[in-house]
Design a protein around this motif. Sequence first.
Motif, PDB file in Angstrom:
ATOM      1  N   ALA A  28       0.831  -1.205   0.000  1.00  0.00           N
ATOM      2  CA  ALA A  28       0.000   0.000   0.000  1.00  0.00           C
ATOM      3  C   ALA A  28       0.869   1.259   0.000  1.00  0.00           C
ATOM      4  O   ALA A  28       0.568   2.223  -0.716  1.00  0.00           O
ATOM      5  N   ALA A  29       1.935   1.270   0.775  1.00  0.00           N
ATOM      6  CA  ALA A  29       2.820   2.431   0.813  1.00  0.00           C
ATOM      7  C   ALA A  29       3.524   2.615  -0.525  1.00  0.00           C
ATOM      8  O   ALA A  29       3.658   3.741  -1.011  1.00  0.00           O
ATOM      9  N   LEU A  30       3.955   1.532  -1.142  1.00  0.00           N
ATOM     10  CA  LEU A  30       4.605   1.613  -2.445  1.00  0.00           C
ATOM     11  C   LEU A  30       3.625   2.134  -3.498  1.00  0.00           C
ATOM     12  O   LEU A  30       3.977   2.987  -4.316  1.00  0.00           O
ATOM     13  N   PHE A  31       2.407   1.645  -3.469  1.00  0.00           N
ATOM     14  CA  PHE A  31       1.382   2.109  -4.400  1.00  0.00           C
ATOM     15  C   PHE A  31       1.108   3.596  -4.211  1.00  0.00           C
ATOM     16  O   PHE A  31       1.031   4.353  -5.181  1.00  0.00           O
ATOM     17  N   LEU A  32       0.977   4.017  -2.969  1.00  0.00           N
ATOM     18  CA  LEU A  32       0.725   5.427  -2.675  1.00  0.00           C
ATOM     19  C   LEU A  32       1.883   6.304  -3.146  1.00  0.00           C
ATOM     20  O   LEU A  32       1.678   7.372  -3.714  1.00  0.00           O
ATOM     21  N   PHE A  33       3.100   5.846  -2.935  1.00  0.00           N
ATOM     22  CA  PHE A  33       4.269   6.584  -3.388  1.00  0.00           C
ATOM     23  C   PHE A  33       4.286   6.719  -4.905  1.00  0.00           C
ATOM     24  O   PHE A  33       4.530   7.804  -5.440  1.00  0.00           O
ATOM     25  N   LEU A  34       4.023   5.636  -5.617  1.00  0.00           N
ATOM     26  CA  LEU A  34       4.048   5.671  -7.078  1.00  0.00           C
ATOM     27  C   LEU A  34       2.931   6.557  -7.636  1.00  0.00           C
ATOM     28  O   LEU A  34       3.154   7.304  -8.593  1.00  0.00           O
ATOM     29  N   VAL A  35       1.748   6.492  -7.051  1.00  0.00           N
ATOM     30  CA  VAL A  35       0.648   7.339  -7.506  1.00  0.00           C
ATOM     31  C   VAL A  35       0.977   8.805  -7.248  1.00  0.00           C
ATOM     32  O   VAL A  35       0.738   9.670  -8.104  1.00  0.00           O
ATOM     33  N   SER A  36       1.533   9.100  -6.083  1.00  0.00           N
ATOM     34  CA  SER A  36       1.893  10.487  -5.758  1.00  0.00           C
ATOM     35  C   SER A  36       2.971  11.008  -6.704  1.00  0.00           C
ATOM     36  O   SER A  36       2.882  12.136  -7.186  1.00  0.00           O
ATOM     37  N   ALA A  37       3.985  10.210  -6.963  1.00  0.00           N
ATOM     38  CA  ALA A  37       5.056  10.620  -7.871  1.00  0.00           C
ATOM     39  C   ALA A  37       4.506  10.825  -9.286  1.00  0.00           C
ATOM     40  O   ALA A  37       4.885  11.783  -9.975  1.00  0.00           O
ATOM     41  N   GLY A  38       3.603   9.964  -9.712  1.00  0.00           N
ATOM     42  CA  GLY A  38       2.981  10.113 -11.024  1.00  0.00           C
ATOM     43  C   GLY A  38       2.155  11.377 -11.119  1.00  0.00           C
ATOM     44  O   GLY A  38       2.190  12.079 -12.130  1.00  0.00           O
ATOM     45  N   TYR A  39       1.418  11.702 -10.065  1.00  0.00           N
ATOM     46  CA  TYR A  39       0.613  12.913 -10.058  1.00  0.00           C
ATOM     47  C   TYR A  39       1.500  14.159 -10.095  1.00  0.00           C
ATOM     48  O   TYR A  39       1.212  15.106 -10.830  1.00  0.00           O
TER      49      TYR A  39
END
Length: 63
Positions: A28-39
Amino acid sequence: MKNEMHRRDTRNAPDTRDMIRTAVPIVAALFLFLVSAGYIAYRMVSNYNYNERWKDYDECGLG
């Protein structure tokens, strides 16, 4: 005797629930990090394109 043969020896094997409890927050933390970086990357590109489109109008007082 048959029941003993079908029973799994779990003394040395890691508990599956413990592995899931550890893996889910990490995923979940990795997913959140990747989504945030993409945004953030999307917003940077979007702002750059917007500024490029309107930079010619800065000199005439419309910007």
